[in-house]
Motif scaffolding. Structure first.
Motif, PDB file in Angstrom:
ATOM      1  N   MET A   1      15.543  15.432  56.108  1.00 33.21           N
ATOM      2  CA  MET A   1      16.869  16.059  56.541  1.00 33.21           C
ATOM      3  C   MET A   1      16.735  17.552  56.162  1.00 33.21           C
ATOM      4  O   MET A   1      17.136  18.150  57.043  1.00 33.21           O
ATOM      5  CB  MET A   1      18.060  15.362  55.826  1.00 33.21           C
TER       6      MET A   1
ATOM      7  N   CYS B   1      15.948  12.956  51.809  1.00 35.58           N
ATOM      8  CA  CYS B   1      16.338  14.237  51.792  1.00 35.58           C
ATOM      9  C   CYS B   1      15.148  15.289  52.269  1.00 35.58           C
ATOM     10  O   CYS B   1      15.676  16.295  52.974  1.00 35.58           O
ATOM     11  CB  CYS B   1      16.511  14.525  50.197  1.00 35.58           C
TER      12      CYS B   1
ATOM     13  N   HIS C   1      17.214  21.216  58.955  1.00 39.47           N
ATOM     14  CA  HIS C   1      18.225  21.842  58.647  1.00 39.47           C
ATOM     15  C   HIS C   1      17.771  23.367  57.951  1.00 39.47           C
ATOM     16  O   HIS C   1      16.828  23.125  57.187  1.00 39.47           O
ATOM     17  CB  HIS C   1      19.145  21.311  57.661  1.00 39.47           C
TER      18      HIS C   1
ATOM     19  N   ASP D   1      22.679  26.522  57.144  1.00 39.58           N
ATOM     20  CA  ASP D   1      23.427  25.395  57.619  1.00 39.58           C
ATOM     21  C   ASP D   1      24.237  25.004  56.689  1.00 39.58           C
ATOM     22  O   ASP D   1      23.970  24.871  55.375  1.00 39.58           O
ATOM     23  CB  ASP D   1      22.490  24.004  58.272  1.00 39.58           C
ATOM     24  N   SER D   2      25.531  24.352  56.894  1.00 42.13           N
ATOM     25  CA  SER D   2      26.445  23.835  55.953  1.00 42.13           C
ATOM     26  C   SER D   2      25.872  22.534  55.154  1.00 42.13           C
ATOM     27  O   SER D   2      26.344  22.416  54.268  1.00 42.13           O
ATOM     28  CB  SER D   2      27.738  23.648  56.754  1.00 42.13           C
ATOM     29  N   ASP D   3      25.068  21.716  55.919  1.00 41.33           N
ATOM     30  CA  ASP D   3      24.526  20.559  55.186  1.00 41.33           C
ATOM     31  C   ASP D   3      23.472  20.634  54.341  1.00 41.33           C
ATOM     32  O   ASP D   3      23.158  19.800  53.692  1.00 41.33           O
ATOM     33  CB  ASP D   3      24.266  19.530  56.323  1.00 41.33           C
ATOM     34  N   TYR D   4      22.878  21.865  54.652  1.00 40.14           N
ATOM     35  CA  TYR D   4      21.776  22.163  53.723  1.00 40.14           C
ATOM     36  C   TYR D   4      21.971  21.938  52.344  1.00 40.14           C
ATOM     37  O   TYR D   4      21.167  21.399  51.483  1.00 40.14           O
ATOM     38  CB  TYR D   4      21.187  23.545  54.285  1.00 40.14           C
ATOM     39  N   ASP D   5      22.853  22.680  51.965  1.00 41.47           N
ATOM     40  CA  ASP D   5      23.210  22.889  50.494  1.00 41.47           C
ATOM     41  C   ASP D   5      23.641  21.352  49.769  1.00 41.47           C
ATOM     42  O   ASP D   5      23.278  21.053  48.909  1.00 41.47           O
ATOM     43  CB  ASP D   5      24.347  23.894  50.053  1.00 41.47           C
ATOM     44  N   ASP D   6      24.351  20.541  51.012  1.00 40.66           N
ATOM     45  CA  ASP D   6      24.709  19.322  50.302  1.00 40.66           C
ATOM     46  C   ASP D   6      23.608  18.439  50.009  1.00 40.66           C
ATOM     47  O   ASP D   6      23.233  17.660  49.165  1.00 40.66           O
ATOM     48  CB  ASP D   6      25.654  18.581  51.153  1.00 40.66           C
ATOM     49  N   VAL D   7      22.730  18.603  50.941  1.00 43.13           N
ATOM     50  CA  VAL D   7      21.265  17.792  51.037  1.00 43.13           C
ATOM     51  C   VAL D   7      20.470  18.288  49.838  1.00 43.13           C
ATOM     52  O   VAL D   7      19.957  17.281  48.957  1.00 43.13           O
ATOM     53  CB  VAL D   7      20.320  17.873  52.339  1.00 43.13           C
TER      54      VAL D   7
END
Length: 633
Positions: A277, A274, A281, A285-291
Motif C-alpha cells: 500500500m 502495508c 501512496h 496522501d491522506s492514507d499514507y500516515d494511517d498505513v
C-alpha cells in the motif's frame, strides 16, 4: 554442587575408634559397634583391654558374643575374666533411624560399664550426651513430656538457636501447622516400644524448606525417652524446586515459540500489505500516515514476538564480529536522552578488549534494557540524582580462575560489559528470580517482566554468561546493583568474515534483480499472496504451491526453477521433506526456507546444503534481498 551424605555408622565408628573412644575409656566406658551379623565394626581401647587383655589388640571383624558369657541372674561378664570378673551392663543404641529399618537388623552402638562402678541411667545419659555432642549430625534428647533434655551444637545451629536459646519444646521451633503433629509423634514414640520413624516439618527460621526429622524411642536412659535426628535436605529441596522451575520455563518457552510462530505469519501478511500500500501512496496522501501507523504497530508486535523468542532462546540471531565499545558507543546517544535530567550516564572502556561474535542489534538491546532498568532503580529509590555506569573491559582466563563463580564460568578469555547504578540495589530474596520471564517488581502496567529474561536469553544464545549482584558500600559510596555480561572472545578468522561482508555488499549493490523462475511454497494463504505479489513486482516469474506435495508435483512436471522459497512447518509434507525430494530430482537447485520459528530451533530439520533462511515476519524489501542473494549465489 556435590552433596555429602553422612553415614551414621561410619561416623560413629570413627568416633569410637578415635579420640572420643579414648575419652570414654578413661571414663571407664567401653564402646563397640557391631553389625547385624554380630561382628565388631569398631571398638575403643577400653573394650580391647577388658576383652583381650591387650589395649592395642585389634578386635575388628571378630564375633562380639564370643568375648562375653552369661552368669547368674542373667548378668553378663567378659569371658576372659572368668568367675572373678565384674558384671557389666550393656546399653545398645540402634544406628539406623530409617522408618522402615528393623532395629534387630541394624548396626548397634554398644556402651558397656561395670555395674559396681557406674551403671546408673543418669551417668549413662551423661556419657551419651558427651558422645553425641561431638557428632556432625543434628541430635537431641527429649523426655516423656516432650521437653528438650539435650541438643548438640549441630542441632542448635540448624534450628538457629544459641547455647541458651533453645525453647523448652520441639514444637516451639516449627511452624504452627506442624506443632501438633510433631508433639503427638514424640509422645507416641516416648510411651511405646523402641521404634523409629520420620516426620516432615518446617522450621520457623526457614518456612519454605521441608526438613525430615527422624524420631527414635530410647530405653534405659532415665528421663531421656526420645532421640531426635535432623537430616538437612535443604539442598535437595532447592534442587527439586530448580528442576521444577526449569521444567516450567521449558514449557513456557515452547508455548512462546508456538505463539510467536503463528503470530509471525499474521504479522508477515500485515507488514507485506502495508509495504504494498505504501508503494501506491506518496507521503503527502491522506492514507499514507494511517498505513505507516499500521506498519509501525505491526513492527512493535514483531518486537514483542522477538522478546518471547529471546527469553526462550529461540530467536534467530545474525552474528557478526563486533567490538563491545563500538556497540556501546552506538547506543550511548540514545541512552543519554533516556536517562533524563536527574540521572547521569558514565561510560568507561578498557584496553585490549577482544572482538566478540554476536548480533549487534540484539547486543544493543541488551545494553538498552540493562541501562533503562538501572535508571528506573535510581528513580524508584527516591534519590534526587544518580549515576548509571557502563563499563567494558577484558577478562583473561587467569582472571576467571581467580573469580568466585569460576565453577560456572569456564576458564577462557572474555569481553566484559558491566552496567551498574547507584540505586537501592536488589532485594536478596528476589535476586534468584530476576531473570524469570514475567517476573517484575514494577507496579501493574509499568513492566512486562520480559526485559531481563530477554537479556538473559540473548546472552546465553550468544554463548555468554550474565551475573547480577549488589555492590558493597565503601566510604559511604557505592551500593546499587551491578550486572556483568561475559562474552567469549572470538578466535576465528576476521579476514574470512570481512570477505563474506564484501561479497554480501556486492550482491546488494547488484541492480539486476528480478530475473529468475521461483517456486513459492506456503500454506498460509495471506502470506503466500503477499510474497507472490512482492516477488512478481521485483520482476520474478513466480509459481505457487500450498504445501510440499503440490510443490513436488510441479517439480515433476519438468519446470526449470532457479529457486524454491518454502515455509518450513506445513501440513502433509513439510518444507525439509519437500526440499530433500526436490534435491533428489534437481541436486543443484537452491532453496530459501522461511519460518516464524528460529533458525537454531529448526537447524536439525533443515540440515541441507546450499540453503538460506528468512525469519518471519519479513517486509517486502527483506524477502526481495534474500531472494536476490540466493539467486546470485
Amino acid at each position: 554442587e556435590p552433596v555429602r551424605r553422612v553415614d551414621l555408622v561410619d561416623e560413629a565408628a570413627k568416633l569410637v575408634s578415635g579420640v572420643v573412644g579414648s575419652s570414654l575409656s578413661r571414663s571407664f566406658v567401653m564402646a563397640a559397634i557391631i553389625g547385624p551379623e554380630g561382628r565388631i565394626i569398631a571398638a575403643n581401647s577400653g573394650f580391647a583391654q577388658r576383652a583381650t587383655g591387650d589395649i592395642n589388640a585389634s578386635v575388628t571383624g571378630r564375633d562380639f558374643a564370643r568375648f562375653l558369657r552369661a552368669g547368674k541372674e542373667d548378668r553378663i561378664y567378659f569371658d576372659r575374666e572368668g568367675a572373678r570378673g565384674i558384671p557389666i551392663r550393656l546399653h545398645p543404641i540402634p544406628l539406623s533411624l530409617r522408618p522402615d529399618a528393623d532395629d534387630t537388623q541394624a548396626p548397634q552402638l554398644i556402651l558397656m560399664m561395670d555395674e559396681e562402678t557406674g551403671g546408673q541411667a543418669g551417668d549413662l545419659r551423661a556419657y551419651v550426651e558427651n558422645l553425641i555432642a561431638t557428632m556432625p549430625l543434628g541430635l537431641a534428647l527429649v523426655d516423656r513430656e516432650g521437653r528438650f533434655q539435650f541438643a548438640n551444637a549441630a542441632f542448635r545451629a540448624f534450628v538457629g538457636a544459641g547455647e541458651g536459646d533453645l525453647p523448652p519444646y520441639p514444637g516451639d521451633l516449627v511452624v504452627k501447622e506442624d506443632k501438633g503433629p510433631l508433639a503427638d509423634t514424640i509422645r507416641r514414640f516416648a510411651n511405646g516400644h523402641g521404634q523409629t520413624g520420620d516426620i516432615a516439618v518446617r522450621f520457623k527460621q526457614a518456612e519454605d524448606d521441608v526438613v525430615s526429622l527422624s524420631i527414635g524411642g530410647l530405653r534405659g536412659m532415665g528421663d531421656a525417652a526420645v532421640l531426635l535426628s535432623l537430616r538437612d535436605n535443604s539442598e535437595e529441596s532447592t534442587l527439586k524446586r530448580q528442576v521444577a522451575q526449569a521444567t516450567k520455563m521449558q514449557a513456557v518457552g515452547q508455548l512462546a515459540g508456538g505463539v510467536a510462530h503463528d503470530f509471525n505469519n499474521i504479522l508477515t501478511a500485515i507488514l507485506g500489505l502495508c509495504d504494498l500500500m505504501l508503494q501506491r501512496h506518496s507521503p503527502g496522501d491522506s492514507d499514507y500516515d494511517d498505513v505507516q501507523q499500521v506498519k509501525n504497530n505491526a513492527n512493535r508486535a514483531a518486537n514483542l514476538t522477538r522478546q518471547l523468542l529471546a527469553f526462550s532462546r529461540q530467536q534467530t540471531l545474525r552474528p557478526q564480529i563486533v567490538q563491545l565499545p563500538d556497540i556501546v558507543s552506538d547506543t550511548s546517544s540514545m541512552l543519554k536522552r533516556l536517562m533524563g535530567e536527574t540521572v547521569a550516564l558514565e561510560v568507561k572502556h578498557g584496553r585490549a578488549i577482544g572482538a566478540v561474535r554476536a548480533d549487534p542489534g540484539q547486543l544493543g538491546q541488551v545494553i538498552m534494557n540493562l541501562a533503562v532498568n538501572a535508571r528506573d532503580a535510581i528513580l524508584e529509590s527516591g534519590q534526587q540524582g544518580g549515576v548509571v555506569r557502563i563499563e567494558t573491559g577484558p577478562v583473561s582466563a587467569a582472571d576467571v580462575r581467580r573469580m568466585q563463580p569460576s565453577d560456572i564460568l569456564p576458564a577462557a578469555d572474555y569481553a566484559r560489559l558491566s552496567v551498574s547504578d547507584t540505586g537501592a540495589g536488589i532485594d536478596p530474596a528476589i535476586l534468584p528470580k530476576i531473570f524469570d520471564p514475567f517476573f517484575t517488581t514494577k507496579p501493574v502496567g509499568k513492566g512486562t517482566g520480559l526485559g531481563l529474561s530477554t537479556v538473559y536469553g540473548i546472552v546465553k544464545q550468544s554463548g555468554g554468561f550474565i551475573f547480577a549482584d549488589n555492590m558493597p558500600v565503601k566510604d559511604g559510596q557505592g551500593g546499587g546493583a551491578r550486572f556483568d555480561v561475559y562474552l567469549p572472545v572470538y578466535r576465528g578468522s576476521e579476514q574470512a568474515v570481512a570477505a563474506a561482508d564484501v561479497r554480501q555488499e556486492a550482491v546488494l549493490a547488484d541492480e539486476n534483480w528480478g530475473s529468475g523462475h521461483i517456486l513459492l511454497v506456503e500454506d498460509e494463504d495471506m502470506v503466500r499472496a503477499v510474497a507472490e505479489r512482492a516477488l512478481t513486482r521485483q520482476g520474478y516469474t513466480v509459481d505457487t504451491a500450498c504445501d510440499g506435495e503440490e510443490a513436488v508435483e510441479k517439480l515433476r512436471a519438468g519446470t526449470d526453477y532457479d529457486l524454491i522459497v518454502s515455509d518450513v512447518v506445513m501440513p502433509n509434507m513439510d518444507g525439509p521433506a519437500m526440499g530433500r525430494t526436490a534435491r533428489a530430482m534437481r541436486p543443484d537447485i537452491r532453496i530459501l526456507f522461511m519460518s516464524g520459528y528460529a533458525e537454531e530451533q529448526l537447524r536439525k530439520s533443515i540440515n541441507l546444503e546450499n540453503i538460506g533462511f528468512l525469519p518471519k515476519p519479513f517486509t517486502i524489501p527483506q524477502i526481495a534481498e534474500a531472494v536476490a542473494r540466493m539467486i546470485r549465489g
